[in-house]
Design a protein around this motif. Structure first.
Motif, PDB file in Angstrom:
ATOM      1  N   GLU A 124      39.818  35.340  37.858  1.00  0.00           N
ATOM      2  CA  GLU A 124      40.032  35.994  36.583  1.00  0.00           C
ATOM      3  C   GLU A 124      41.359  35.467  36.056  1.00  0.00           C
ATOM      4  O   GLU A 124      42.240  35.116  36.838  1.00  0.00           O
ATOM      5  CB  GLU A 124      40.026  37.518  36.717  1.00  0.00           C
ATOM      6  CG  GLU A 124      40.965  38.082  37.741  1.00  0.00           C
ATOM      7  CD  GLU A 124      40.788  39.574  37.949  1.00  0.00           C
ATOM      8  OE1 GLU A 124      39.916  40.189  37.310  1.00  0.00           O
ATOM      9  OE2 GLU A 124      41.551  40.131  38.758  1.00  0.00           O
ATOM     10  N   PHE A 125      41.491  35.380  34.739  1.00  0.00           N
ATOM     11  CA  PHE A 125      42.717  34.832  34.167  1.00  0.00           C
ATOM     12  C   PHE A 125      42.977  35.404  32.790  1.00  0.00           C
ATOM     13  O   PHE A 125      42.103  35.980  32.157  1.00  0.00           O
ATOM     14  CB  PHE A 125      42.674  33.297  34.130  1.00  0.00           C
ATOM     15  CG  PHE A 125      41.711  32.708  33.131  1.00  0.00           C
ATOM     16  CD1 PHE A 125      42.157  32.247  31.904  1.00  0.00           C
ATOM     17  CD2 PHE A 125      40.357  32.596  33.417  1.00  0.00           C
ATOM     18  CE1 PHE A 125      41.284  31.688  30.981  1.00  0.00           C
ATOM     19  CE2 PHE A 125      39.473  32.035  32.512  1.00  0.00           C
ATOM     20  CZ  PHE A 125      39.936  31.586  31.292  1.00  0.00           C
ATOM     21  N   GLY A 126      44.229  35.247  32.355  1.00  0.00           N
ATOM     22  CA  GLY A 126      44.613  35.708  31.032  1.00  0.00           C
ATOM     23  C   GLY A 126      46.120  35.696  30.885  1.00  0.00           C
ATOM     24  O   GLY A 126      46.845  35.283  31.788  1.00  0.00           O
ATOM     25  N   ASP A 127      46.598  36.185  29.758  1.00  0.00           N
ATOM     26  CA  ASP A 127      48.036  36.154  29.483  1.00  0.00           C
ATOM     27  C   ASP A 127      48.770  37.411  29.937  1.00  0.00           C
ATOM     28  O   ASP A 127      49.981  37.509  29.814  1.00  0.00           O
ATOM     29  CB  ASP A 127      48.310  35.883  28.006  1.00  0.00           C
ATOM     30  CG  ASP A 127      47.721  36.933  27.080  1.00  0.00           C
ATOM     31  OD1 ASP A 127      47.135  37.919  27.573  1.00  0.00           O
ATOM     32  OD2 ASP A 127      47.851  36.761  25.856  1.00  0.00           O
ATOM     33  N   ASP A 128      48.050  38.382  30.493  1.00  0.00           N
ATOM     34  CA  ASP A 128      48.653  39.611  30.997  1.00  0.00           C
ATOM     35  C   ASP A 128      48.221  39.812  32.448  1.00  0.00           C
ATOM     36  O   ASP A 128      47.027  40.023  32.718  1.00  0.00           O
ATOM     37  CB  ASP A 128      48.201  40.798  30.148  1.00  0.00           C
ATOM     38  CG  ASP A 128      48.816  42.120  30.567  1.00  0.00           C
ATOM     39  OD1 ASP A 128      49.404  42.206  31.665  1.00  0.00           O
ATOM     40  OD2 ASP A 128      48.689  43.078  29.790  1.00  0.00           O
ATOM     41  N   PRO A 129      49.147  39.744  33.415  1.00  0.00           N
ATOM     42  CA  PRO A 129      48.764  39.844  34.825  1.00  0.00           C
ATOM     43  C   PRO A 129      48.243  41.223  35.227  1.00  0.00           C
ATOM     44  O   PRO A 129      47.669  41.380  36.299  1.00  0.00           O
ATOM     45  CB  PRO A 129      50.062  39.516  35.564  1.00  0.00           C
ATOM     46  CG  PRO A 129      51.139  39.906  34.624  1.00  0.00           C
ATOM     47  CD  PRO A 129      50.595  39.614  33.247  1.00  0.00           C
ATOM     48  N   ASP A 130      48.402  42.201  34.374  1.00  0.00           N
ATOM     49  CA  ASP A 130      47.898  43.545  34.655  1.00  0.00           C
ATOM     50  C   ASP A 130      46.552  43.820  33.990  1.00  0.00           C
ATOM     51  O   ASP A 130      45.949  44.870  34.218  1.00  0.00           O
ATOM     52  CB  ASP A 130      48.913  44.599  34.201  1.00  0.00           C
ATOM     53  CG  ASP A 130      50.206  44.510  34.985  1.00  0.00           C
ATOM     54  OD1 ASP A 130      50.133  44.280  36.209  1.00  0.00           O
ATOM     55  OD2 ASP A 130      51.280  44.651  34.379  1.00  0.00           O
ATOM     56  N   ARG A 131      46.111  42.882  33.176  1.00  0.00           N
ATOM     57  CA  ARG A 131      44.846  43.080  32.455  1.00  0.00           C
ATOM     58  C   ARG A 131      44.200  41.727  32.170  1.00  0.00           C
ATOM     59  O   ARG A 131      44.318  41.180  31.075  1.00  0.00           O
ATOM     60  CB  ARG A 131      45.099  43.828  31.149  1.00  0.00           C
ATOM     61  CG  ARG A 131      43.842  44.345  30.532  1.00  0.00           C
ATOM     62  CD  ARG A 131      44.127  45.198  29.296  1.00  0.00           C
ATOM     63  NE  ARG A 131      43.150  44.804  28.292  1.00  0.00           N
ATOM     64  CZ  ARG A 131      43.437  44.218  27.149  1.00  0.00           C
ATOM     65  NH1 ARG A 131      44.674  43.988  26.811  1.00  0.00           N
ATOM     66  NH2 ARG A 131      42.486  43.887  26.313  1.00  0.00           N
ATOM     67  N   PHE A 132      43.531  41.179  33.161  1.00  0.00           N
ATOM     68  CA  PHE A 132      42.837  39.908  32.973  1.00  0.00           C
ATOM     69  C   PHE A 132      41.596  40.123  32.113  1.00  0.00           C
ATOM     70  O   PHE A 132      40.893  41.121  32.270  1.00  0.00           O
ATOM     71  CB  PHE A 132      42.423  39.311  34.316  1.00  0.00           C
ATOM     72  CG  PHE A 132      43.587  38.883  35.160  1.00  0.00           C
ATOM     73  CD1 PHE A 132      44.268  37.718  34.879  1.00  0.00           C
ATOM     74  CD2 PHE A 132      44.007  39.647  36.231  1.00  0.00           C
ATOM     75  CE1 PHE A 132      45.346  37.312  35.648  1.00  0.00           C
ATOM     76  CE2 PHE A 132      45.077  39.256  37.012  1.00  0.00           C
ATOM     77  CZ  PHE A 132      45.749  38.085  36.714  1.00  0.00           C
ATOM     78  N   THR A 133      41.357  39.209  31.206  1.00  0.00           N
ATOM     79  CA  THR A 133      40.254  39.386  30.260  1.00  0.00           C
ATOM     80  C   THR A 133      39.140  38.359  30.410  1.00  0.00           C
ATOM     81  O   THR A 133      38.086  38.523  29.812  1.00  0.00           O
ATOM     82  CB  THR A 133      40.785  39.318  28.817  1.00  0.00           C
ATOM     83  OG1 THR A 133      41.464  38.064  28.637  1.00  0.00           O
ATOM     84  CG2 THR A 133      41.757  40.454  28.540  1.00  0.00           C
ATOM     85  N   ARG A 134      39.378  37.304  31.217  1.00  0.00           N
ATOM     86  CA  ARG A 134      38.392  36.224  31.303  1.00  0.00           C
ATOM     87  C   ARG A 134      38.189  35.800  32.749  1.00  0.00           C
ATOM     88  O   ARG A 134      38.982  36.123  33.621  1.00  0.00           O
ATOM     89  CB  ARG A 134      38.854  35.030  30.464  1.00  0.00           C
ATOM     90  CG  ARG A 134      39.016  35.421  28.997  1.00  0.00           C
ATOM     91  CD  ARG A 134      39.445  34.294  28.135  1.00  0.00           C
ATOM     92  NE  ARG A 134      38.471  33.224  28.153  1.00  0.00           N
ATOM     93  CZ  ARG A 134      38.759  31.976  27.784  1.00  0.00           C
ATOM     94  NH1 ARG A 134      39.968  31.666  27.377  1.00  0.00           N
ATOM     95  NH2 ARG A 134      37.837  31.039  27.828  1.00  0.00           N
ATOM     96  N   HIS A 135      37.109  35.026  32.986  1.00  0.00           N
ATOM     97  CA  HIS A 135      36.789  34.526  34.316  1.00  0.00           C
ATOM     98  C   HIS A 135      36.440  33.049  34.250  1.00  0.00           C
ATOM     99  O   HIS A 135      35.918  32.570  33.241  1.00  0.00           O
ATOM    100  CB  HIS A 135      35.588  35.275  34.898  1.00  0.00           C
ATOM    101  CG  HIS A 135      35.852  36.731  35.105  1.00  0.00           C
ATOM    102  ND1 HIS A 135      35.584  37.666  34.144  1.00  0.00           N
ATOM    103  CD2 HIS A 135      36.381  37.402  36.147  1.00  0.00           C
ATOM    104  CE1 HIS A 135      35.935  38.859  34.594  1.00  0.00           C
ATOM    105  NE2 HIS A 135      36.425  38.724  35.807  1.00  0.00           N
TER     106      HIS A 135
END
Length: 77
Positions: free
Chosen positions: A20-31
């Motif tokens: 999982e990845f994204g610009d917020d380490p507390d709320r990943f939005t993509r895989h």
């Protein structure tokens, strides 16, 4: 302008590694899914944008450096 992407491994089997990845380490939005043999990745949502490319390249770089798939990490530029 800085670009930042975080990623975290969510599963791994004999053929694939999923992150999982994204610009917020507390709320990943993509895989993304990484093929272990070819080391190619695909975005689960089909969007091969800049964040996806940054995460994928950093995952592959850490894999090469450490000889194992990373559990987590980040890329900043």
């Amino acid at each position: 302008m800085a670009a930042l992407v975080y990623f975290r491994k969510i599963s791994e089997d004999g053929e694939l590694v999923r992150y999982e990845f994204g610009d917020d380490p507390d709320r990943f939005t993509r895989h993304l899914t990484m093929d272990k043999e070819s080391r190619t990745s695909s975005a689960d949502d089909g969007r091969a944008d800049y964040s996806f490319v940054k995460a994928s390249r950093k995952i592959n770089a850490l894999r090469e450096e450490r000889d194992r798939w990373p559990d987590r990490g980040m890329s900043v530029s």
